[in-house]
Design a protein around this motif. Structure first.
Motif, PDB file in Angstrom:
ATOM      1  N   PHE A  39      11.774  13.485   5.018  1.00 25.17           N
ATOM      2  CA  PHE A  39      10.467  13.845   4.880  1.00 25.17           C
ATOM      3  C   PHE A  39      10.148  14.868   5.743  1.00 25.17           C
ATOM      4  O   PHE A  39       9.564  15.762   5.000  1.00 25.17           O
ATOM      5  CB  PHE A  39       9.600  12.570   5.110  1.00 25.17           C
ATOM      6  N   THR A  40      10.482  14.749   6.993  1.00 25.52           N
ATOM      7  CA  THR A  40      10.212  16.019   7.722  1.00 25.52           C
ATOM      8  C   THR A  40      10.779  17.048   7.813  1.00 25.52           C
ATOM      9  O   THR A  40      10.314  18.406   7.676  1.00 25.52           O
ATOM     10  CB  THR A  40      10.644  15.334   9.398  1.00 25.52           C
ATOM     11  N   SER A  41      12.074  17.235   6.980  1.00 22.54           N
ATOM     12  CA  SER A  41      12.811  18.313   6.853  1.00 22.54           C
ATOM     13  C   SER A  41      12.332  19.198   5.597  1.00 22.54           C
ATOM     14  O   SER A  41      11.936  20.160   5.510  1.00 22.54           O
ATOM     15  CB  SER A  41      14.300  18.135   6.481  1.00 22.54           C
ATOM     16  N   ALA A  42      11.958  18.330   4.630  1.00 21.29           N
ATOM     17  CA  ALA A  42      11.355  18.688   3.385  1.00 21.29           C
ATOM     18  C   ALA A  42       9.794  19.364   3.528  1.00 21.29           C
ATOM     19  O   ALA A  42       9.423  20.266   2.896  1.00 21.29           O
ATOM     20  CB  ALA A  42      11.199  17.629   2.130  1.00 21.29           C
ATOM     21  N   ALA A  43       9.038  18.385   4.429  1.00 23.86           N
ATOM     22  CA  ALA A  43       7.804  18.777   4.778  1.00 23.86           C
ATOM     23  C   ALA A  43       7.949  20.238   5.556  1.00 23.86           C
ATOM     24  O   ALA A  43       7.025  21.120   5.295  1.00 23.86           O
ATOM     25  CB  ALA A  43       7.115  17.869   5.505  1.00 23.86           C
ATOM     26  N   ARG A  44       8.677  20.473   6.408  1.00 26.00           N
ATOM     27  CA  ARG A  44       8.799  21.563   7.181  1.00 26.00           C
ATOM     28  C   ARG A  44       9.136  22.795   6.293  1.00 26.00           C
ATOM     29  O   ARG A  44       8.529  24.083   6.303  1.00 26.00           O
ATOM     30  CB  ARG A  44       9.746  21.373   8.347  1.00 26.00           C
ATOM     31  N   GLU A  45      10.210  22.532   5.234  1.00 26.17           N
ATOM     32  CA  GLU A  45      10.360  23.654   4.317  1.00 26.17           C
ATOM     33  C   GLU A  45       9.340  24.010   3.513  1.00 26.17           C
ATOM     34  O   GLU A  45       8.987  25.230   3.138  1.00 26.17           O
ATOM     35  CB  GLU A  45      11.613  23.192   3.610  1.00 26.17           C
ATOM     36  N   ALA A  46       8.561  22.930   2.896  1.00 27.35           N
ATOM     37  CA  ALA A  46       7.400  23.210   2.226  1.00 27.35           C
ATOM     38  C   ALA A  46       6.183  24.101   2.870  1.00 27.35           C
ATOM     39  O   ALA A  46       5.801  24.945   2.295  1.00 27.35           O
ATOM     40  CB  ALA A  46       6.915  21.907   1.616  1.00 27.35           C
ATOM     41  N   LEU A  47       6.073  23.808   4.152  1.00 28.97           N
ATOM     42  CA  LEU A  47       5.144  24.533   4.724  1.00 28.97           C
ATOM     43  C   LEU A  47       5.549  25.909   4.961  1.00 28.97           C
ATOM     44  O   LEU A  47       4.716  26.767   5.340  1.00 28.97           O
ATOM     45  CB  LEU A  47       4.519  23.692   6.038  1.00 28.97           C
ATOM     46  N   SER A  48       6.819  26.111   5.083  1.00 34.22           N
ATOM     47  CA  SER A  48       7.198  27.349   5.625  1.00 34.22           C
ATOM     48  C   SER A  48       7.437  28.438   4.207  1.00 34.22           C
ATOM     49  O   SER A  48       7.342  29.631   4.394  1.00 34.22           O
ATOM     50  CB  SER A  48       8.726  27.321   6.199  1.00 34.22           C
ATOM     51  N   LYS A  49       7.304  27.766   3.159  1.00 35.96           N
ATOM     52  CA  LYS A  49       7.360  28.434   1.845  1.00 35.96           C
ATOM     53  C   LYS A  49       6.154  28.334   1.068  1.00 35.96           C
ATOM     54  O   LYS A  49       6.170  28.017  -0.124  1.00 35.96           O
ATOM     55  CB  LYS A  49       8.683  27.741   1.067  1.00 35.96           C
ATOM     56  N   THR A  50       5.049  28.182   1.559  1.00 34.01           N
ATOM     57  CA  THR A  50       3.586  28.242   0.861  1.00 34.01           C
ATOM     58  C   THR A  50       3.599  29.301  -0.074  1.00 34.01           C
ATOM     59  O   THR A  50       3.907  30.384   0.035  1.00 34.01           O
ATOM     60  CB  THR A  50       2.466  28.358   1.910  1.00 34.01           C
ATOM     61  N   PRO A  51       3.365  28.875  -1.406  1.00 26.77           N
ATOM     62  CA  PRO A  51       3.137  30.036  -2.515  1.00 26.77           C
ATOM     63  C   PRO A  51       2.305  31.128  -1.952  1.00 26.77           C
ATOM     64  O   PRO A  51       1.310  31.176  -1.249  1.00 26.77           O
ATOM     65  CB  PRO A  51       2.489  29.326  -3.799  1.00 26.77           C
ATOM     66  N   THR A  52       2.713  32.493  -2.427  1.00 24.98           N
ATOM     67  CA  THR A  52       2.245  33.554  -2.080  1.00 24.98           C
ATOM     68  C   THR A  52       1.701  34.240  -3.365  1.00 24.98           C
ATOM     69  O   THR A  52       2.360  33.944  -4.325  1.00 24.98           O
ATOM     70  CB  THR A  52       3.009  34.555  -1.327  1.00 24.98           C
ATOM     71  N   PRO A  53       0.982  35.255  -3.388  1.00 20.65           N
ATOM     72  CA  PRO A  53       0.389  36.057  -4.602  1.00 20.65           C
ATOM     73  C   PRO A  53       1.655  36.970  -5.158  1.00 20.65           C
ATOM     74  O   PRO A  53       2.713  37.295  -4.387  1.00 20.65           O
ATOM     75  CB  PRO A  53      -0.824  36.912  -4.176  1.00 20.65           C
ATOM     76  N   ASP A  54       1.674  36.958  -6.436  1.00 21.19           N
ATOM     77  CA  ASP A  54       2.617  37.655  -7.116  1.00 21.19           C
ATOM     78  C   ASP A  54       2.371  39.174  -7.111  1.00 21.19           C
ATOM     79  O   ASP A  54       1.324  39.876  -7.752  1.00 21.19           O
ATOM     80  CB  ASP A  54       2.500  37.178  -8.653  1.00 21.19           C
ATOM     81  N   LEU A  55       3.113  39.782  -6.318  1.00 23.10           N
ATOM     82  CA  LEU A  55       2.760  41.167  -5.978  1.00 23.10           C
ATOM     83  C   LEU A  55       3.639  42.127  -7.213  1.00 23.10           C
ATOM     84  O   LEU A  55       5.014  42.107  -7.003  1.00 23.10           O
ATOM     85  CB  LEU A  55       3.190  41.538  -4.551  1.00 23.10           C
ATOM     86  N   ARG A  56       3.123  42.855  -7.786  1.00 22.71           N
ATOM     87  CA  ARG A  56       3.796  43.173  -9.192  1.00 22.71           C
ATOM     88  C   ARG A  56       3.957  44.769  -8.667  1.00 22.71           C
ATOM     89  O   ARG A  56       3.229  45.341  -7.956  1.00 22.71           O
ATOM     90  CB  ARG A  56       3.025  43.281 -10.255  1.00 22.71           C
ATOM     91  N   SER A  57       5.286  45.275  -9.279  1.00 21.49           N
ATOM     92  CA  SER A  57       5.570  46.682  -8.853  1.00 21.49           C
ATOM     93  C   SER A  57       5.168  47.568  -9.808  1.00 21.49           C
ATOM     94  O   SER A  57       5.332  48.698  -9.954  1.00 21.49           O
ATOM     95  CB  SER A  57       7.070  46.609  -8.581  1.00 21.49           C
ATOM     96  N   ASP A  58       4.292  47.218 -10.910  1.00 20.53           N
ATOM     97  CA  ASP A  58       4.052  48.206 -11.979  1.00 20.53           C
ATOM     98  C   ASP A  58       2.514  48.649 -11.804  1.00 20.53           C
ATOM     99  O   ASP A  58       1.908  48.967 -12.944  1.00 20.53           O
ATOM    100  CB  ASP A  58       4.028  47.385 -13.408  1.00 20.53           C
ATOM    101  N   ARG A  59       1.933  48.449 -10.629  1.00 17.11           N
ATOM    102  CA  ARG A  59       0.585  48.889 -10.472  1.00 17.11           C
ATOM    103  C   ARG A  59       0.673  50.430 -10.366  1.00 17.11           C
ATOM    104  O   ARG A  59       1.301  51.202 -10.062  1.00 17.11           O
ATOM    105  CB  ARG A  59       0.157  48.187  -9.335  1.00 17.11           C
ATOM    106  N   GLY A  60      -0.591  51.015 -11.040  1.00 15.83           N
ATOM    107  CA  GLY A  60      -0.615  52.433 -10.976  1.00 15.83           C
ATOM    108  C   GLY A  60      -1.454  52.955 -10.157  1.00 15.83           C
ATOM    109  O   GLY A  60      -1.996  52.138  -9.299  1.00 15.83           O
TER     110      GLY A  60
END
Length: 273
Positions: free
Chosen positions: A252-273
């Protein structure tokens, strides 16, 4: 005629060019507006994703922390119960409520995820609730055994008194026989003597009292043996659950630590003009 046609054609061409320019300008303005709107939309989406990621991380952190607090409370109550000289149902009820809180927070973790943390939390909660059930059963078995043993007491004092009475009467009979022999009298004269009747009664009483004590002792030993056998089975379950919880807490502690360190981030797309 020629002089008239040429200026007319030039005028038409100029008008057309003007109209074409207007159309091109309008379309360019529209395209620019659409690009601006798309940029704004993406910015709003990205901002929303960032805010959602921050919210999710905070919710997970709070829920994980609350789950571990409930778990630590269960450990504290379990230790207190183990150290108590006379555990009662009050402490057990407190432990049951703490285990229920663990289960409730595990269900919240199942909503927030991820699955690795959820599985470890559910495993911890399940083994703790099983421990509570085993503890309840243990108290029930112990109380039933005590009640049954108390219901069939071993009358040690009665056995002692009957034995002492038997020895006393036996000595009286022996003295009586010795006296008759010393006087040269026939022992058949003692037939029906009150001391002989009292001695026989004391023998019967001693036999009855001893028999009742043996029966009570046998029944109590059998009942206590059954209770001890069930208690040993419960200890095996508690030991297995303790070992399983140690592994589950680490997961639990290992999985929780990993989950908190990999919180979802916005999808930064490369096709912006």
């Amino acid at each position: 005629m020629k002089d008239f046609v040429i200026p007319l054609v030039l005028a038409v061409i100029g008008l057309a060019a003007t109209g074409l320019g207007a159309v091109v300008g309008a379309r360019a303005a529209k395209f620019g507006a659409e690009k601006s709107a798309e940029a704004v939309r993406r910015q709003v989406q990205d901002q929303g994703a960032v805010e959602h990621a921050h919210w999710l991380r905070q919710q997970r952190f709070s829920t994980y922390e609350g789950f571990l607090e409930a778990w630590d409370e269960c450990l504290r109550l379990t230790q207190a119960s183990a150290e108590a000289d006379d555990p009662d149902s009050t402490g057990l009820e407190d432990l049951r409520l703490a285990a229920d809180r663990m289960a409730g927070r595990a269900r919240r973790i199942a909503i927030l995820g991820p699955s690795e943390v959820t599985h470890a939390a559910e495993s911890l909660a399940e083994t703790m609730q099983e421990d509570v059930k085993v503890a309840v059963r243990f108290i029930e078995v112990a109380q039933a055994s005590i009640a049954e043993v108390d219901g069939r007491p071993i009358r040690a004092e009665a056995v002692s008194e009957a034995t002492e009475e038997y020895r006393h009467r036996t000595q009286q009979v022996a003295d009586l026989i010795t006296a008759h022999r010393s006087q040269g009298r026939d022992l058949r004269e003692l037939d029906g003597h009150p001391l002989l009747r009292a001695a026989m009664e004391s023998i019967d009483q001693c036999r009855r009292t001893s028999g009742e004590a043996r029966e009570a002792l046998s029944a109590n030993v059998e009942r206590l043996s059954a209770a001890m056998s069930e208690a040993f089975s419960m200890v095996d379950v508690l030991t297995r659950n303790k070992e399983a919880r140690e592994l589950s807490r680490e997961r639990f502690t290992s999985a929780a630590r990993e989950a908190l360190s990999k919180t979802p981030t916005p999808d930064l797309r490369s096709d912006r003009g």
